[in-house]
Design an enzyme around this catalytic site. Structure first.
Site, PDB file in Angstrom:
ATOM      1  CB  CYS A  37       0.577  -0.905  10.371  1.00 39.22           C
ATOM      2  SG  CYS A  37      -0.677   0.177   9.647  1.00 39.22           S
ATOM      3  CG  ASP A  39       0.890   3.185   8.827  1.00 47.34           C
ATOM      4  OD1 ASP A  39       1.702   3.526   9.668  1.00 47.34           O
ATOM      5  OD2 ASP A  39       0.992   2.551   7.842  1.00 47.34           O
ATOM      6  CB  CYS A  64       2.885   1.641   4.168  1.00 53.79           C
ATOM      7  SG  CYS A  64       1.295   1.204   3.629  1.00 53.79           S
ATOM      8  CB  CYS A 107      -2.637   0.294   3.072  1.00 56.08           C
ATOM      9  SG  CYS A 107      -1.662  -1.047   3.553  1.00 56.08           S
TER      10      CYS A 107
HETATM   11  S1  FES Z   1       1.054  -0.707   6.469  1.00 51.81           S
HETATM   12 FE1  FES Z   1      -0.592   0.233   7.572  1.00 51.81          FE
HETATM   13  S2  FES Z   1      -1.501   1.525   6.063  1.00 51.81           S
HETATM   14 FE2  FES Z   1      -0.172   0.294   5.205  1.00 51.81          FE
END
Ligand code: FES
Lengths: 140, 246
Positions: A37, A39, A64, A107
């Site tokens: 994602c 992140d 997120c 996550c």
């Molecule tokens: S969607 Fe990537 S860390 Fe939660």
């Protein structure tokens, strides 16, 4: 998808957001990313060199709600544990505590990775300490 | 039909016999070459469905043309009075056609799909590295290079600063200009990543044409690395756009 109450709580009132001095030998920094994602998460620990107890922890996450909650929870959990105890924390524990749905498992993985990376960084800085502990252990 | 069950593509049939006239047709044929009857749905991947070779590059205009032609010819309405089997096949094929079209027309979806066919599991790479790290008690081997993570983290910090200032109503023109500049910077990086991807497509396709599997695998890894990098840049673009819109 609805977030669980605990996620919302951590998300709205994240614990231990911040940063510590990366250069300090007592501080271990873990910077990790989830390519799924995009992140990123940084988790830092401050370790007492004598007792190997994690005395403080800070995080900063760009991601997120679940990633923020997972890292917030992780900082709470590692505090007061020794580095070896902290290594026992598994992402599945986080998933359970926060009731994360399957799509949000990565996550929590990020948080587990961050703990291990921070401890790895601290250990690298403290090889001398490790070494003397190991020899002391061998003498027993 | 398990269109997404990749294991069913391990040994795709090469020929099928027409149920109506007995003629042999290529497995990807939708209609019999002889009698023109609709053929059964067999487990084929999206490339095979369109009769295309498994390559990253494709002729988008030609794909669109065959999509529209096939949607007309496979349309369930045409089979309303045919046998139950044919009705079923037209339904299955129409739905497969739509999935295939949606995936193949999109450069990134197509890239990820082809990688998946080649056995690359983008979603699992990170999970696997975590398991390995947990088993060996070491810090996880990060999928993306550490300096990229550093850079992305720093950029996020700066972006957050600008956003907070922006949101608190400080109509600071310097801040807005900074955000604009950041947006241009990230957007051009995203474009650059796309150009690099196209170059890698060509490399892989050529290696595939030459049956150079070693080279294919090497290029595949480069594509995975690039896609990982791209997802960070894409987030930065999204965040800066949001900041500017707020
Ligand atoms: S969607 Fe990537 S860390 Fe939660």
């Amino acid at each position: 998808m609805a977030y669980s109450e605990k996620v919302i709580d951590h998300y709205k009132n994240p614990r231990n957001v911040g940063q510590m001095d990366k250069a300090s030998t007592e501080v271990g920094t873990g910077l990790v990313g989830a390519p799924e994602c995009g992140d990123v998460m940084r988790l830092q620990i401050k370790v007492n060199p004598a007792t190997r107890v994690i005395e403080d922890a800070k995080f900063k996450t760009f991601g997120c709600g679940s990633a923020i909650a997972s890292s917030s929870l992780a900082t709470e959990w590692v505090k007061g544990k020794t580095v070896d105890e902290a290594l026992e924390i598994k992402n599945t524990d986080i998933v359970k505590e926060l009731s994360l749905p399957p799509v949000k498992i990565h996550c929590s993985v990020l948080a587990e990775d961050a703990i291990r990376a921070a401890i790895g960084d601290w250990k690298k800085k403290n090889v001398a300490v490790e070494h003397s502990m190991a020899t002391a252990g061998a003498a027993n | 039909m398990p269109a997404h069950d990749m294991t069913s593509f391990a040994e795709p049939p090469t020929k099928i016999v027409c149920w109506s006239c007995g003629r042999e047709n290529p497995a990807s044929a939708q209609f019999c070459d002889g009698c023109g009857k609709l053929q059964p749905s067999v487990p084929v991947d999206y490339f095979q469905f369109f009769g295309l070779p498994r390559r990253f590059r494709l002729d988008r205009a030609a794909l669109e043309k065959s999509f529209y032609a096939l949607s007309r010819k496979l349309h369930p309405d045409l089979y309303a009075r045919a046998g139950a089997q044919e009705q079923q096949w037209s339904l299955e094929k129409s739905s497969l056609l739509n999935d295939a079209w949606r995936t193949l027309r999109d450069p990134l979806a197509r890239t990820e799909y082809l990688l998946e066919l080649e056995g690359v599991r983008l979603e699992e790479q990170s999970r696997n590295a975590t398991d390995e790290a947990a088993a060996s008690g070491t810090a996880k081997q990060q999928i993306v290079p550490p300096d990229l993570l550093e850079e992305v983290f720093e950029l996020n910090m700066q972006l957050e600063e600008m956003r907070t200032a922006h949101a608190s109503g400080q109509n600071d023109p310097a801040m807005a200009a900074g955000l604009q500049a950041a947006r241009r910077h990230f957007e051009s990086q995203l474009e650059e990543a796309m150009e690099q991807l196209q170059a890698l497509w060509a490399e892989w396709d050529n290696a595939a044409d030459a049956h150079n599997i070693v080279e294919q695998k090497a290029v595949q890894q480069k594509i995975v690395d690039l896609l990982n990098r791209r997802s960070y840049i894409r987030n930065l673009v999204r965040d800066v756009q949001q900041a500017l819109a707020s």
